[in-house]
Design an enzyme around this catalytic site. Structure first.
Site, short mmCIF file in Angstrom:
data_model
loop_
_atom_site.label_atom_id
_atom_site.label_comp_id
_atom_site.label_asym_id
_atom_site.label_seq_id
_atom_site.Cartn_x
_atom_site.Cartn_y
_atom_site.Cartn_z
N CYS A 111 31.07 5.47 58.11
CA CYS A 111 30.66 4.19 58.93
C CYS A 111 32.36 3.42 58.99
O CYS A 111 32.76 2.72 58.02
CB CYS A 111 29.80 3.33 58.18
SG CYS A 111 29.26 1.82 58.54
N LYS B 162 17.31 7.41 53.96
CA LYS B 162 17.93 6.02 53.11
C LYS B 162 16.73 5.92 51.88
O LYS B 162 15.53 6.02 51.84
CB LYS B 162 17.41 4.84 53.94
CG LYS B 162 18.42 4.75 55.07
CD LYS B 162 18.00 3.53 56.05
CE LYS B 162 18.62 3.79 57.56
NZ LYS B 162 18.27 2.76 58.58
N VAL C 210 24.41 0.04 56.54
CA VAL C 210 25.56 -0.28 55.66
C VAL C 210 26.52 -0.90 56.43
O VAL C 210 26.40 -0.81 57.67
CB VAL C 210 26.12 1.13 54.86
CG1 VAL C 210 25.14 1.51 53.97
CG2 VAL C 210 26.48 2.05 56.10
N GLU D 43 26.14 -7.36 56.66
CA GLU D 43 26.95 -7.43 57.93
C GLU D 43 28.52 -7.59 57.39
O GLU D 43 28.83 -8.50 56.76
CB GLU D 43 26.56 -8.90 58.61
CG GLU D 43 25.27 -8.82 59.47
CD GLU D 43 25.44 -7.98 60.60
OE1 GLU D 43 26.33 -7.76 61.11
OE2 GLU D 43 24.52 -6.95 60.73
N SER D 44 29.05 -6.55 58.07
CA SER D 44 30.63 -6.42 57.72
C SER D 44 31.42 -7.76 57.84
O SER D 44 32.30 -8.29 56.91
CB SER D 44 31.07 -5.14 58.20
OG SER D 44 31.42 -5.36 59.71
N1 LIG Z 1 26.70 -5.12 62.61
C1 LIG Z 1 26.75 -4.42 61.39
C2 LIG Z 1 26.66 -2.93 61.80
C3 LIG Z 1 26.68 -2.02 60.87
C4 LIG Z 1 26.12 -0.69 61.13
O1 LIG Z 1 25.71 -0.27 62.49
N2 LIG Z 1 25.82 0.43 60.31
C5 LIG Z 1 25.44 1.70 60.73
C6 LIG Z 1 26.30 2.75 60.10
S1 LIG Z 1 28.00 2.80 60.94
C7 LIG Z 1 24.11 1.80 59.82
O2 LIG Z 1 23.90 1.60 58.60
N3 LIG Z 1 23.12 2.48 60.70
C8 LIG Z 1 21.87 2.76 60.17
C9 LIG Z 1 20.57 2.42 60.99
O3 LIG Z 1 20.90 1.76 61.86
O4 LIG Z 1 19.53 2.86 60.43
C10 LIG Z 1 27.94 -4.71 60.50
O5 LIG Z 1 29.00 -5.30 61.38
O6 LIG Z 1 27.77 -4.53 59.17
#
Ligand SMILES: N[C@@H](CCC(=O)N[C@@H](CS)C(=O)NCC(=O)O)C(=O)O
Length: 224
Positions: free
Chosen positions: A13, A40, A53, A65-66
């Site tokens: 990620c 998960k 994540v 949120e990163s």
């Molecule tokens: N806007 C979020 C995006 C985080 C994101 O998209 N994470 C993905 C992995 S890169 C995730 O956890 N996807 C799992 C899902 O959507 O079920 C951030 O900045 O933290």
């Protein structure tokens, strides 16, 4: 003594990687806990409101949120990665948003179901990197001499392209010398090396095979 921070992570990620880069640059001890996003765990679903994540666990609270995690680390940990001047900081935040828009284009490349959709995403990504090339100043970092959160956001984007290149980057990064120099500096930065684990290229290739919808359709047609 305060409890060690825990970062709930996935090995591929890019949003997790930017948080790891910030924590490493700041020298903050933390525990990285990788989870399987295709399966998960219940404890994760309980603490992650969007099921995504990264999540940063701070004692009994969570930050998700990163971009918010990065801001929290700026406010609580040493070694600022944001510039002091408010206007420059606003500009950096805007380019961090831009970095997230680039990630959305990349995701669009993975999931496009036909040639037209795929080509739209190639065009959008190519145009965004052309804008970035215009903005870049002197190497090695986004802002010249100081490593900042914009670097932390773009390092994972370029690590992605390092793997992508072998298969063809569709000219997205072609003829962009300032980006090429920046990308090289980022690839060698110890915090970036720490954020992107050794299994990353192999895992990413497997992920691409699974998700690159339009290209795998082409492969199937070629094999038929
Ligand atoms: N806007 C979020 C995006 C985080 C994101 O998209 N994470 C993905 C992995 S890169 C995730 O956890 N996807 C799992 C899902 O959507 O079920 C951030 O900045 O933290």
């Amino acid at each position: 003594m305060s409890e060690k921070l825990k970062l709930i992570s996935h090995k591929l990620c890019p949003y997790v990687q930017r948080a790891v880069i910030s924590l490493t640059e700041k020298g903050v001890p933390f525990e990285r806990i990788d989870i399987d996003l295709d399966n998960k765990p219940d404890w994760f679903l309980k603490i992650s409101p969007l099921g995504k994540v990264p999540v940063l666990q701070v004692g009994d609270k969570v930050v998700f949120e990163s971009a918010v995690i990065l801001e929290y680390l700026e406010e609580t940990q040493p070694k600022p990665l944001h510039p002091k001047d408010p206007l420059t900081r606003a500009e950096h935040r805007a380019w961090m948003e831009f970095g997230s828009a680039v990630l959305a284009d990349i995701w669009g490349l993975e999931t496009a179901t036909d040639e037209a959709a795929f080509n739209v995403k190639v065009k959008q990504a190519t145009e965004k990197f052309a804008r970035l090339e215009l903005r870049l100043v002197a190497a090695p970092w986004f802002d010249g001499e100081s490593f900042s959160l914009v670097d932390a956001v773009f390092a994972p984007v370029f690590r992605y392209f390092d793997t992508f290149d072998e298969i063809g980057d569709f000219g997205i990064l072609a003829d962009k010398p300032k980006i090429a120099r920046w990308r090289k500096s980022l690839r060698e930065r110890p915090s970036v090396v720490a954020a992107v684990n050794a299994e990353y290229p192999a895992l990413l290739r497997a992920f691409m095979k699974k998700h690159r919808s339009y290209l795998s359709q082409l492969d199937q047609r070629a094999a038929a």
